[in-house]
Every structure is written in C-alpha cells, then in structure tokens.
Write an enzyme that holds these catalytic residues in place. Structure first.
Site, PDB file in Angstrom:
ATOM      1  N   HIS A  37      -4.790   2.367   5.962  1.00  0.00           N
ATOM      2  CA  HIS A  37      -5.433   2.665   4.695  1.00  0.00           C
ATOM      3  C   HIS A  37      -4.732   3.895   4.103  1.00  0.00           C
ATOM      4  CE1 HIS A  37      -9.573   2.389   2.633  1.00  0.00           C
ATOM      5  NE2 HIS A  37      -8.774   3.100   1.855  1.00  0.00           N
TER       6      HIS A  37
ATOM      7  N   CYS B 168       0.799  -1.229   0.000  1.00  0.00           N
ATOM      8  CA  CYS B 168       0.000   0.000   0.000  1.00  0.00           C
ATOM      9  C   CYS B 168       0.829   1.275   0.000  1.00  0.00           C
ATOM     10  CB  CYS B 168      -0.997  -0.003   1.153  1.00  0.00           C
ATOM     11  SG  CYS B 168      -0.307  -0.503   2.731  1.00  0.00           S
TER      12      CYS B 168
END
Lengths: 348, 328
Positions: free
Chosen positions: B177, B94
C-alpha cells in the site's frame, strides 16, 4: 458467427472459406504416412487447416498447398485429440495428431519457414482442439520464442526449412526406434501401438525418470548458485567456450556472468521460471524444453512436475554430449555410454 | 487475456534507485529518491538528505488497520484547487502513481517548484479537468507513463498462462500500500489512491509534538501522521518502507567541483558511486535474464558439469525442507 462469415460475400479469397464454414487456422505442413513400423514423409507441399462448419462441427483438414481438394477431413470433438511434437525426431519438425478416443494417429511435418514459431502454431492448434480461444497464451509464448531465437553460433542455419532428404534420413532412424519400442513395450495385453513413440518409457530417459523422483526438486536459481563448485565449472574452458558466443548480447550493461549470478534479480527470474515449470504439464514443459533448444523431454512425464522434467532434459543432454565426445574420440567403438565416465575437467 | 487489475502494468520493486531512474525517465529533472530507516527520530539521517524535500512515500504490506486514512478524506468541493489526487485504479501502477502524486503537486509551488518536463505537464493539464476516478484511469491508460514504468521490469520471457492460482498469489505478494505525503498551499496532505480523496493533515507548522521542531515543519507533520499510523499495528511485526523524494544534489555538486571547490569534490564521490550502483541494478531489472540463465545451464550440461550441480542443489533443497520441518 460462423454462418455470417461464410455467407459474407466480402470474405474474398476462396482459401479463406470452407464450403461448409469458417477457417479458424491454417499453416504450411506436409503429411506423413505411418505403416505401423516406419514413417515416411509425403514430399508434397501441403497445408493443415482447422475449420468450423456452420453446424458448429470442428474439422481438421489436410490438403495440397495450392489445391482445394481436402485429402484428410476429420471431425474432431473438443478434448478428443492432441497435437504434439514427436520429440524422437530431432532434425525434422514432426507433429502428431493423436486421438484419445481411438487408435487414429496422423503424422505431419512442418513446412512453415520459421522454425521458432512452430511452438506458436502448436499452441494454437491445441487451443482449438481443447476449445479455447485460438490465440490463448500465444502472446506470452511468442515473447519467449523471441527471447530464445537469438543467434546460435554452434548450430547450422537454424530456422531454415528442413529438406525432404534430411527429414527422410531422420525418419529412417525414427522408424527403427518406433518399431523397436513398439516390440519391446512392456505393457502386457496392449497391442504394440506407438504408445511409446512420444515419451514412452523405452525412449532413452535417464534412469531416474522411471519413477517419481524421491529427492525434492530444486529451483534453477539453486542449481546456478554461485558457490565453489559452480565457480570451478565456470572456469572450465569448455564452459567458457560454449558461453562466449552469446554472452555479450545477453549480459546487461556493466555486468559479467558472476555479477549477474549473484544478483537478486537473476535469482528472482530463475525462481519465476522454475515456478512456471513446476506448474506446467508435460506438454507445456516439452514445448519449453524445445523452445530453449535443450533437447528432448524424456518419457513418462505424467508423474513428475515440469521442473523435474526440465532438469532431466539437461542431465540427458549432458550424458548425450558426453557420449558424443567419446564417440568422436573412438569412432569405431561400440557400446558407448555403457559406463559413466566424466570428461576430464580442465582446471584452466 | 489481460488481467484487469494489472492491465498491462508490471509489478515493480520498491527501491530508491529504481524510483530515481523512473522519475528521470518520466522526464523530470534533478530529483532523487532515497530510502530512510528512521521516522525522523534520527535527525542526522534526515539532515543528510539534500533539500528541498518534495514529498514522502510511505509503503507498507497491506494491513486493514494501517490502511485507514488518518482523517476523513476531503470531498471534491473541499479539495484545494490544483491539488493533484487520483484514485488508484490499476493495482500494479501504485509506485508510479505515488511518485506522480508527489511530482505533480510540486510542479508550481514557489518553494518546491520542479521541472516536471513537457510530457507530465501535458498529462497534468489533461488530467486536471477530470474527476479523481477518471484521473486514475488516465494514468492507467497513459502509454508513455506505462512504458516508462514497464521498462523497469523485463518482458515476460517465459510466462505461461496466468492461472487463477498464480494471479491470486501475485496479488497477495505484491499487496503493498503506497501513500504519499506532500506540502501544498501551507497545509500537509496525505494522498492515498485507495482512499476516497486527499486528507488534510493541517497547517504545515502545527505538528502536535512535545519535542521542538528540528526538521522542516511540514515534515514533522507528515512524520507524526506516519508514526500514528504505524502505532495502530500494536507492535505486531510489519513491513514498511519510507522513501524521500528530494532535489538531486549531484548537478549542484558537479558545478561546484568543477569550479575548484574541494569540499564539493569530496562530497560528490559517494553520490556518483551510488548512482553507478543504481544504474547497474536498474540494468539488471530491465534485462530478461532467463535466456542467459538457460544458456548457462545448457553450456554446463554440454561441458559435463551439470549433474553434480543439480545433485548439490537437490541436497540443499532437501536440507532446507528438513530444517523447515524441524522448526515448530
């Protein structure tokens, strides 16, 4: 699959096939004889072979290195046996195939040239014995072996195959200890089997190893927390000398021991190692202790977590070193190690 | 046995020094990443950053309310041509993926043009032809990008089997996230690899704010979207971080300093010491420190110093446990 392999004409060399199936694993190891009190090494070059017959039976075999005639041929069912290192024998690389379902025990000594890979062979054997994929977890273990197989200046030619003479010498001691522990085993009603050979209570564990430890197990990062006490220890000449030979290659660029000890990265990695140990069984822990070249694991590991066993191995090593250093100083004195006396600290 | 979600990608810390090193190792020149602590309300903090600012990376501890996109994502045929968006298919990638989302979208835009280097340019040319899902896999399977990423975490020196429990815990711990914000073609885009497509936040100049613009208009738009997102958390405790990707000021300052500009010389010093610190920290991240730690433990054992240290550590642990028990 096995059938396909053994009927495959392209399979070539005979050593790759067993008359009855497929070779799963093969490595160089000699066999040993145990007569109930003493273990002696068979000096012949040999190999251990694990194979599956095309009926699906799993075979554990031993034969002379260049012979095809199988001298030991055992059918093993999944989970029935364990392959483990005999930690009592510190110089030789002695392994034991131990059956849980019977008294059958077979001793072997590794003849593979690279000692640091013993742990990988051991893992593979146990993978097969327990019905796992042969290389399960081997990659990770292999990285570990590579990480610890750095130069060890304080040792002799590490990695050289142990000679038969060395082995016999080590085994004489082992034989005596086996006999001793067997006769003094406290378990009433159990025949004096070598229950206590590998990790038995009488094998010289520290006192605290007799019972589950009441004190909580700290993380290794906690043991290495850079406080006043560790600082004092780091200033000892003995510590500096022991560290010096391998310090430079292990230190990251631009760092010294203290800056590493203070870093969150070091803490994290030692915490991760501690956590891995916490979740390890006695067997896995023993392999780690051995791979890190710390010494041996003490006995009765079943009740305690791997981190506790790891700390105990360190403490045991410290006491052993302590006894040795006093043994050197008073070569003829007996009963070394009765009183706990710390070596004088060098304030340097 | 490879964990499918990580597929050979290590987890990385979210750290500006690490991100800056990662960008450089990807072959991108003159880009720096800094962490900011305010969302634009302390204008001074933002004005200190070098210009231009190429993009923002907002990351937060995963939370379902916060994870919702600001607006419905654009469908593929509504996405402006050339805007790079990839679905995140590899969990641990990510951070690198969020950086790529900024870098690849600044590769040509006149004002923001940056030299992404030969390798990333080739990757872009290849990935541009793919749909957003396949682009995610392309990142995951790119050996070079993965090697650069993984170099910031030590090889697992001691890893045992990945038990299911361990895997689940790792997933929980690392559930951060990442969302990138970039200006592109006069609009501001929100790029969230876990979302179905890019989100168009509108024209760069149309920030819906009462206060006059004190930062670049596109930044005001992006910061407004981030503030609204955080607002959904209802003030409950949350962990987030905002990283700013901007031009590296050091080369320019060095040039001026060498030409005798004393102001530049003074400005340069803190930048250089920051870089040195980052490099030292990255050296620690890259190193497998376990062998050193174990050798140290063994040396302490051999010198007879380990027992008191273990005893003290036990005592500290005992106190910690007691302390935790007394707390409600």
């Amino acid at each position: 699959m096995a059938a396909a392999a053994w009927t495959d004409p392209s399979a070539g060399s005979v050593s790759n096939e067993v008359s009855a199936g497929r070779v799963l694993l093969q490595f160089r190891a000699g066999r040993m004889n145990w007569d109930g009190g003493r273990v002696t090494a068979d000096a012949r070059k040999g190999r251990v072979r694990l194979a599956r017959t095309h009926e699906g039976l799993f075979l554990f075999q031993w034969m002379e290195r260049d012979a095809e005639q199988v001298e030991e041929n055992l059918i093993v069912f999944p989970g029935e046996a364990t392959w483990r290192r005999v930690s009592e024998c510190t110089t030789g690389r002695v392994y034991l195939l131990e059956f849980h379902t019977s008294d059958k025990r077979l001793f072997f000594w590794m003849q593979e040239p690279r000692v640091e890979r013993d742990v990988l062979w051991s893992r593979r054997v146990n993978n097969l014995l327990e019905g796992r994929d042969v290389n399960d977890g081997v990659e990770a273990l292999s990285a570990m072996a590579a990480a610890v197989a750095r130069p060890q200046p304080h040792r002799g030619a590490a990695g050289a195959t142990v000679s038969v003479q060395d082995l016999q010498q080590a085994l004489q001691g082992l034989g005596h200890r086996l006999a001793d522990t067997a006769s003094t085993a406290t378990t009433v009603g159990t025949p004096a089997t070598e229950e206590s050979i590998v990790g038995g209570e009488g094998s010289g564990g520290v006192e605290s190893s007799r019972q589950p430890s009441p004190a909580p197990t700290p993380s290794l990062s906690d043991v290495l927390q850079l406080d006043m006490h560790l600082e004092q220890a780091l200033q000892q000449e003995a510590v500096q000398q022991a560290l010096q030979p391998f310090l430079q290659p292990l230190l990251p660029d631009g760092h010294d021991v203290r800056s590493v000890l203070r870093s969150p990265q070091f803490r994290q990695q030692m915490d991760a190692l501690s956590e891995a140990l916490l979740e390890s069984g006695p067997e896995e822990t023993a392999e780690m202790i051995r791979a890190f070249d710390i010494g041996q694991q003490g006995g009765g590991g079943e009740q305690r977590n791997g981190l506790e066993l790891f700390l105990e191995a360190l403490v045991r090593r410290a006491r052993h070193a302590d006894e040795e250093s006093r043994g050197d100083a008073h070569a003829d004195e007996l009963g070394a190690g009765k009183e706990r006396q710390r070596r004088p600290h060098n304030s340097g | 046995m490879e964990d499918e979600e990580s597929a050979g990608w290590c987890t990385l810390e979210s750290d500006p020094g690490l991100f800056t090193g990662l960008v450089a190792d990807l072959g991108v020149r003159d880009v720096e990443v800094n962490e900011v602590v305010t969302l634009g309300d302390d204008v001074e903090e933002w004005l200190q950053l070098s210009r231009p600012i190429y993009g923002l990376i907002f990351l937060f501890k995963h939370d379902a309310r916060l994870a919702q996109p600001s607006r419905p994502p654009l469908a593929p045929d509504a996405t402006p041509p050339g805007l790079f968006f990839a679905r995140q298919t590899i969990h641990n990638a990510c951070a690198t993926q969020a950086l790529l989302a900024v870098l690849l979208n600044c590769r040509e835009a006149a004002e923001f043009r940056i030299a992404v280097g030969e390798r990333l340019r080739r990757f872009w040319e290849f990935a541009a032809e793919l749909d957003i899902e396949s682009r995610g896999f392309a990142i995951g399977n790119d050996e070079h990008i993965r090697a650069v990423h993984n170099a910031f975490a030590p090889e697992k020196g001691f890893a045992l089997e990945q038990t299911e429990a361990r895997r689940r815990r790792a997933r929980r711990e690392d559930a951060f996230h990442y969302i990138s914000y970039v200006p592109y073609g006069g609009h501001v885009y929100e790029l969230d690899g876990l979302s179905g497509g890019p989100v168009d936040l509108g024209p760069s100049a149309a920030a819906d704010t009462d206060t006059p613009c004190r930062l670049e208009p596109w930044l005001e738009v992006a910061l407004q979207a981030i503030r609204q997102r955080i607002g959904r958390a209802d003030g409950s405790e949350m962990r987030f971080s905002l990283q700013v990707v901007s031009r590296d000021p050091v080369p320019e300052l060095q040039r001026r300093a060498q030409a005798g500009d004393t102001a530049a010389q003074q400005q340069l010093a803190p930048h250089l010491s920051k870089r040195e610190r980052w490099e030292r920290e990255n050296a620690l991240r890259r190193a497998n420190l376990v062998p050193l730690g174990v050798r140290l433990l063994v040396a302490l054992a051999d010198a007879g110093a380990i027992e008191p240290l273990v005893a003290r550590a036990r005592e500290r642990e005992r106190q910690r446990i007691e302390h935790a028990r007394r707390k409600p």
